[in-house]
Design an enzyme around this catalytic site. Structure first.
Site, PDB file in Angstrom:
ATOM      1  N   LYS A   6      -7.155  -5.120  -2.935  1.00  0.00           N
ATOM      2  CA  LYS A   6      -7.330  -5.512  -1.769  1.00  0.00           C
ATOM      3  C   LYS A   6      -9.396  -4.289  -1.176  1.00  0.00           C
ATOM      4  O   LYS A   6      -8.675  -2.835  -1.467  1.00  0.00           O
ATOM      5  CB  LYS A   6      -6.960  -6.242  -0.997  1.00  0.00           C
ATOM      6  CG  LYS A   6      -5.923  -4.723  -0.119  1.00  0.00           C
ATOM      7  CD  LYS A   6      -4.560  -5.540   1.331  1.00  0.00           C
ATOM      8  CE  LYS A   6      -3.616  -4.242   1.037  1.00  0.00           C
ATOM      9  NZ  LYS A   6      -4.773  -3.335   2.084  1.00  0.00           N
TER      10      LYS A   6
ATOM     11  N   ASP B 157       0.827  -1.098   0.128  1.00  0.00           N
ATOM     12  CA  ASP B 157       0.249  -0.170   0.262  1.00  0.00           C
ATOM     13  C   ASP B 157       1.108   1.201   0.075  1.00  0.00           C
ATOM     14  O   ASP B 157       0.989   2.094   0.758  1.00  0.00           O
ATOM     15  CB  ASP B 157      -1.150   0.007   1.172  1.00  0.00           C
ATOM     16  CG  ASP B 157      -1.967  -0.921   1.272  1.00  0.00           C
ATOM     17  OD1 ASP B 157      -2.428  -1.721   0.309  1.00  0.00           O
ATOM     18  OD2 ASP B 157      -2.890  -1.831   2.202  1.00  0.00           O
TER      19      ASP B 157
ATOM     20  N   CYS C 283      -1.529  -2.460   7.787  1.00  0.00           N
ATOM     21  CA  CYS C 283      -1.813  -2.958   6.796  1.00  0.00           C
ATOM     22  C   CYS C 283      -0.464  -4.526   7.062  1.00  0.00           C
ATOM     23  O   CYS C 283      -0.534  -5.236   6.446  1.00  0.00           O
ATOM     24  CB  CYS C 283      -2.035  -3.015   5.106  1.00  0.00           C
ATOM     25  SG  CYS C 283      -3.733  -2.177   5.200  1.00  0.00           S
TER      26      CYS C 283
END
Length: 201
Positions: A110, A12, A155
């Site tokens: 995601k 990310d 994450c």
């Protein structure tokens, strides 16, 4: 080049998680040069991308009277409410412009299911709905994973713990991650990863 069984998982590294973004992680952009350099050492590189539809249920804006960083109960368990971020197709959802995305073998998106959040690169937040990453890694014979990215205590931590639980060897390069550290969350995340067997450097 590292052995053919090794993969770098870059979590990310997107504009909304960097300074100036909707959910900025302090110094999130500072890791980009080091991540790019590390990519050159690995035979396989996977990038993950938070990819929410507008109106995602994890957004505080969808819960009248609630503020970002408050926690609510969802059908799958407790859920932190976030500012609207990484909305599909917006500049905030794009990778940091300096990130070497051309080096990626796979880009895994995601969080695209409106009713459930997805911190981990391996599972939705219900802990059972798979993203498909495990199968991809196993069919390619990739068993040793190095994790970098944003945010360490969300994450990255969920991804590293799930990878270890699934039987992968997992290493975290803490110098190439940055955390939110909300009310001590960074220290708790690092402890939880070590407890799962993640090697933290």
């Amino acid at each position: 080049m590292r052995p053919a069984t090794e993969a770098l998982i870059v979590i990310d590294v997107q504009n909304d998680f960097c300074p100036g973004g909707a959910l900025a992680v302090p110094e999130g952009d500072a890791i980009v040069p080091g991540v790019n350099a590390l990519m050159r050492e690995f035979p396989a590189v996977i990038l993950t991308q938070d990819w929410h539809p507008a109106g995602h249920t994890s957004f505080a804006s969808e819960h009248p009277g609630r503020a970002p960083m408050e926690t609510v109960e969802m059908p799958y368990g407790p859920q932190i409410l976030w500012p609207d971020h990484c909305v599909q197709g917006t500049p905030g959802a794009a990778f940091h412009p300096d990130l070497d995305t051309d080096r990626a073998d796979l880009i895994l998106r995601k969080g695209f299911r409106r009713a459930i959040d997805s911190y981990s690169a391996f599972f939705e937040n219900d802990g059972t709905t798979p993203t498909g990453l495990e199968g991809y890694l196993r069919t390619r014979g990739l068993s040793r994973l190095t994790m970098v990215g944003l945010a360490t205590d969300v994450c990255v931590a969920y991804s590293a713990q799930d990878a270890a639980r699934l039987g992968f060897e997992v290493e975290l390069r803490a110098d190439l991650c940055r955390g939110i550290d909300h009310e001590g969350s960074l220290g708790r995340a690092l402890a939880a990863m070590r407890e799962r067997g993640v090697v933290v450097h």
